[in-house]
Design a protein around this motif. Structure first.
Motif, PDB file in Angstrom:
ATOM      1  N   LEU A  11       0.850  -1.184   0.000  1.00 46.83           N
ATOM      2  CA  LEU A  11       0.000   0.000   0.000  1.00 46.83           C
ATOM      3  C   LEU A  11       0.885   1.232   0.000  1.00 46.83           C
ATOM      4  N   VAL A  12       0.607   2.160  -0.904  1.00 45.68           N
ATOM      5  CA  VAL A  12       1.400   3.378  -1.007  1.00 45.68           C
ATOM      6  C   VAL A  12       0.477   4.529  -1.358  1.00 45.68           C
ATOM      7  N   GLN A  13       0.850   5.715  -0.938  1.00 44.91           N
ATOM      8  CA  GLN A  13       0.065   6.897  -1.277  1.00 44.91           C
ATOM      9  C   GLN A  13       0.365   7.347  -2.704  1.00 44.91           C
ATOM     10  N   ALA A  14      -0.583   8.025  -3.281  1.00 48.94           N
ATOM     11  CA  ALA A  14      -0.379   8.575  -4.620  1.00 48.94           C
ATOM     12  C   ALA A  14       0.866   9.457  -4.630  1.00 48.94           C
ATOM     13  N   GLY A  15       1.654   9.311  -5.685  1.00 51.79           N
ATOM     14  CA  GLY A  15       2.915  10.019  -5.794  1.00 51.79           C
ATOM     15  C   GLY A  15       4.099   9.259  -5.266  1.00 51.79           C
ATOM     16  N   ARG A  67       7.175   6.764 -16.011  1.00 51.88           N
ATOM     17  CA  ARG A  67       7.002   6.578 -14.560  1.00 51.88           C
ATOM     18  C   ARG A  67       7.554   5.242 -14.091  1.00 51.88           C
ATOM     19  N   PHE A  68       7.444   4.222 -14.922  1.00 49.02           N
ATOM     20  CA  PHE A  68       7.889   2.869 -14.560  1.00 49.02           C
ATOM     21  C   PHE A  68       9.147   2.518 -15.349  1.00 49.02           C
ATOM     22  N   THR A  69      10.012   1.719 -14.730  1.00 45.48           N
ATOM     23  CA  THR A  69      11.215   1.235 -15.395  1.00 45.48           C
ATOM     24  C   THR A  69      11.370  -0.249 -15.133  1.00 45.48           C
ATOM     25  N   ILE A  70      11.510  -1.012 -16.200  1.00 48.08           N
ATOM     26  CA  ILE A  70      11.767  -2.437 -16.082  1.00 48.08           C
ATOM     27  C   ILE A  70      13.262  -2.678 -16.237  1.00 48.08           C
ATOM     28  N   SER A  71      13.792  -3.587 -15.444  1.00 46.17           N
ATOM     29  CA  SER A  71      15.202  -3.954 -15.539  1.00 46.17           C
ATOM     30  C   SER A  71      15.359  -5.407 -15.127  1.00 46.17           C
ATOM     31  N   ARG A  72      16.530  -5.946 -15.362  1.00 48.96           N
ATOM     32  CA  ARG A  72      16.782  -7.331 -14.976  1.00 48.96           C
ATOM     33  C   ARG A  72      18.231  -7.505 -14.573  1.00 48.96           C
ATOM     34  N   TYR A  80      12.924  -6.654 -12.370  1.00 48.97           N
ATOM     35  CA  TYR A  80      12.394  -5.620 -11.485  1.00 48.97           C
ATOM     36  C   TYR A  80      11.433  -4.711 -12.237  1.00 48.97           C
ATOM     37  N   LEU A  81      10.552  -4.092 -11.468  1.00 45.16           N
ATOM     38  CA  LEU A  81       9.707  -3.028 -12.004  1.00 45.16           C
ATOM     39  C   LEU A  81       9.733  -1.890 -10.988  1.00 45.16           C
ATOM     40  N   GLN A  82      10.467  -0.844 -11.322  1.00 48.10           N
ATOM     41  CA  GLN A  82      10.494   0.343 -10.481  1.00 48.10           C
ATOM     42  C   GLN A  82       9.319   1.226 -10.862  1.00 48.10           C
ATOM     43  N   MET A  83       8.468   1.524  -9.910  1.00 45.80           N
ATOM     44  CA  MET A  83       7.260   2.285 -10.167  1.00 45.80           C
ATOM     45  C   MET A  83       7.322   3.584  -9.375  1.00 45.80           C
ATOM     46  N   ASN A  84       7.363   4.689 -10.078  1.00 41.53           N
ATOM     47  CA  ASN A  84       7.411   6.014  -9.466  1.00 41.53           C
ATOM     48  C   ASN A  84       6.149   6.793  -9.813  1.00 41.53           C
ATOM     49  N   SER A  85       5.904   7.856  -9.063  1.00 39.95           N
ATOM     50  CA  SER A  85       4.743   8.717  -9.309  1.00 39.95           C
ATOM     51  C   SER A  85       3.469   7.899  -9.444  1.00 39.95           C
ATOM     52  N   LEU A  86       3.274   7.017  -8.510  1.00 43.43           N
ATOM     53  CA  LEU A  86       2.133   6.110  -8.590  1.00 43.43           C
ATOM     54  C   LEU A  86       0.813   6.850  -8.477  1.00 43.43           C
ATOM     55  N   GLY A 114       3.873 -15.817 -12.742  1.00 41.81           N
ATOM     56  CA  GLY A 114       3.904 -15.859 -11.296  1.00 41.81           C
ATOM     57  C   GLY A 114       2.506 -15.769 -10.717  1.00 41.81           C
ATOM     58  N   GLN A 115       2.434 -15.756  -9.395  1.00 44.05           N
ATOM     59  CA  GLN A 115       1.144 -15.728  -8.696  1.00 44.05           C
ATOM     60  C   GLN A 115       0.624 -14.303  -8.496  1.00 44.05           C
ATOM     61  N   GLY A 116       1.484 -13.338  -8.650  1.00 45.98           N
ATOM     62  CA  GLY A 116       1.052 -11.950  -8.552  1.00 45.98           C
ATOM     63  C   GLY A 116       1.334 -11.332  -7.194  1.00 45.98           C
ATOM     64  N   THR A 117       1.438 -10.019  -7.200  1.00 48.48           N
ATOM     65  CA  THR A 117       1.606  -9.249  -5.971  1.00 48.48           C
ATOM     66  C   THR A 117       0.700  -8.023  -6.046  1.00 48.48           C
ATOM     67  N   GLN A 118       0.023  -7.742  -4.941  1.00 48.19           N
ATOM     68  CA  GLN A 118      -0.969  -6.661  -4.927  1.00 48.19           C
ATOM     69  C   GLN A 118      -0.287  -5.311  -4.729  1.00 48.19           C
ATOM     70  N   VAL A 119      -0.667  -4.374  -5.554  1.00 46.10           N
ATOM     71  CA  VAL A 119      -0.249  -2.977  -5.400  1.00 46.10           C
ATOM     72  C   VAL A 119      -1.506  -2.143  -5.228  1.00 46.10           C
ATOM     73  N   THR A 120      -1.545  -1.381  -4.143  1.00 47.74           N
ATOM     74  CA  THR A 120      -2.682  -0.516  -3.871  1.00 47.74           C
ATOM     75  C   THR A 120      -2.184   0.897  -3.657  1.00 47.74           C
ATOM     76  N   VAL A 121      -2.721   1.821  -4.444  1.00 47.26           N
ATOM     77  CA  VAL A 121      -2.320   3.221  -4.371  1.00 47.26           C
ATOM     78  C   VAL A 121      -3.507   4.021  -3.864  1.00 47.26           C
ATOM     79  N   SER A 122      -3.325   4.651  -2.712  1.00 41.99           N
ATOM     80  CA  SER A 122      -4.400   5.435  -2.120  1.00 41.99           C
ATOM     81  C   SER A 122      -4.299   6.896  -2.558  1.00 41.99           C
ATOM     82  N   SER A 123      -5.449   7.521  -2.650  1.00 44.17           N
ATOM     83  CA  SER A 123      -5.475   8.931  -3.100  1.00 44.17           C
ATOM     84  C   SER A 123      -5.388   9.886  -1.920  1.00 44.17           C
TER      85      SER A 123
END
Length: 123
Positions: A11-15, A67-72, A80-86, A114-123
């Motif tokens: 869980l992360v706040q917007a931005g 906003r996002f950058t994929i790398s390996r 990896y998936l770096q996610m900024n300014s969510l 994969g099985q997945g991972t939850q990302v939740t961005v709150s406003s």
């Protein structure tokens, strides 16, 4: 065969920012093109980003470009998936996927998931 395990969601706040990881087990990780996809509740799975075996080529969905950058790291068998300014609209379950044959944005082309991972961005 490749087994994929995602981590890093939360869980992360917007931005804010998160970095997702996808650890692969099995042989020849460096032979697989890798992709990230996501699925929000009530919506179809959508492409997010993809990276070629060497990392030289990368694709992004328009909605995450800049906003996002994929790398390996092939030595660590991890993508990896770096996610900024969510944004709240980034809220979804994020999946990584592996494909031996081509770098593609089409989920149907990927062999392993994969099985997945939850990302939740709150406003």
């Amino acid at each position: 065969q490749v087994q994929l395990v995602e981590s890093g969601g939360g869980l992360v706040q917007a931005g804010g920012s998160l970095r997702l990881s996808c650890a692969a087990s099995g042989r020849a990780f460096s032979s697989y093109d890798m992709g990230w996809f996501r699925q929000a509740p009530g919506k179809e799975r959508e492409f997010v980003a993809a990276i070629s075996t060497s990392g030289a080529n990368r694709y992004y969905a328009d909605s995450v470009k800049g906003r996002f950058t994929i790398s390996r790291d092939n030595a660590k068998n991890t993508v990896y998936l770096q996610m900024n300014s969510l944004k709240p609209e980034d809220t979804a379950v994020y999946y990584c996927a592996a494909d031996r044959f081509r770098l593609t944005t089409r989920g149907s082309q990927y062999e392993y998931w994969g099985q997945g991972t939850q990302v939740t961005v709150s406003s």
